[in-house]
Design a protein around this motif. Structure first.
Motif, PDB file in Angstrom:
ATOM      1  N   GLU A   6      -3.753  -9.125   7.117  1.00  0.00           N
ATOM      2  CA  GLU A   6      -3.199  -8.881   8.104  1.00  0.00           C
ATOM      3  C   GLU A   6      -3.537  -8.662   9.475  1.00  0.00           C
ATOM      4  N   CYS A  22      -0.432 -13.025   8.422  1.00  0.00           N
ATOM      5  CA  CYS A  22      -1.222 -12.666   6.926  1.00  0.00           C
ATOM      6  C   CYS A  22      -1.833 -13.895   6.470  1.00  0.00           C
ATOM      7  N   TRP A  36       6.790  -9.317   2.823  1.00  0.00           N
ATOM      8  CA  TRP A  36       6.259  -8.223   3.824  1.00  0.00           C
ATOM      9  C   TRP A  36       6.843  -7.166   3.326  1.00  0.00           C
ATOM     10  N   ARG A  45       7.076   2.800  -0.218  1.00  0.00           N
ATOM     11  CA  ARG A  45       6.999   1.387   0.498  1.00  0.00           C
ATOM     12  C   ARG A  45       8.366   0.745   0.313  1.00  0.00           C
ATOM     13  N   TYR A  95       2.406  -4.428   5.190  1.00  0.00           N
ATOM     14  CA  TYR A  95       1.641  -5.007   4.235  1.00  0.00           C
ATOM     15  C   TYR A  95       2.240  -6.676   3.924  1.00  0.00           C
ATOM     16  N   TRP A 108      -2.217  -7.785  -2.532  1.00  0.00           N
ATOM     17  CA  TRP A 108      -1.814  -7.226  -1.272  1.00  0.00           C
ATOM     18  C   TRP A 108      -3.028  -7.221  -0.131  1.00  0.00           C
ATOM     19  N   GLN A 110      -4.703  -5.428   3.331  1.00  0.00           N
ATOM     20  CA  GLN A 110      -4.948  -3.771   3.644  1.00  0.00           C
ATOM     21  C   GLN A 110      -3.808  -2.948   4.426  1.00  0.00           C
ATOM     22  N   GLY A 111      -3.024  -3.954   5.205  1.00  0.00           N
ATOM     23  CA  GLY A 111      -1.985  -3.205   6.026  1.00  0.00           C
ATOM     24  C   GLY A 111      -2.357  -3.223   7.515  1.00  0.00           C
TER      25      GLY A 111
END
Length: 118
Positions: A6, A22, A36, A45, A95, A108, A110-111
């Protein structure tokens, strides 16, 4: 090796805009759908939006409808989240996640931090 990366987060004033990207690699180019999600401090989350690779169908949580837009560029293996009219309550780590076969988000990123000041 599957990777989701991201980018695009940052600090913005309320009412402003950001576009998250992303980038996917390593076998996720044929994903079923991309999602997302976001996680604010002290909270679980939560789902934000998703897009289906083949049909382009999109889905949003109610709190972002009309403000956020999820899109994809299959040629670039990249999914985007355009966020407009941002509010302080949108502050979170965002994320992206890949669902390869319609069952679950397995991979996923890493944010990326999004901070909206009032």
């Amino acid at each position: 090796q599957v990777q989701l990366v991201e980018s695009g987060g940052g600090l913005v004033q309320a009412g402003g805009s950001l576009r998250l990207s992303c980038a996917t690699s390593g076998g996720t180019s044929s994903y079923h759908n991309m999602g997302w999600f976001r996680q604010a401090p002290g909270k679980e989350r939560e789902f934000v939006a998703s897009i289906w690779r083949t049909t382009g169908n999109t889905y949003y949580t109610n709190s972002v409808k009309g403000r956020f837009t999820v899109s994809r560029d299959n040629a670039k293996n990249t999914v985007y989240l355009q966020m407009n009219n941002l509010k302080p309550e949108d502050t979170a780590v965002y994320y992206c996640a890949a669902d390869l076969n319609g069952n679950a988000y397995v991979y996923w990123g890493q944010g990326t931090q999004v901070t909206v000041s009032s």
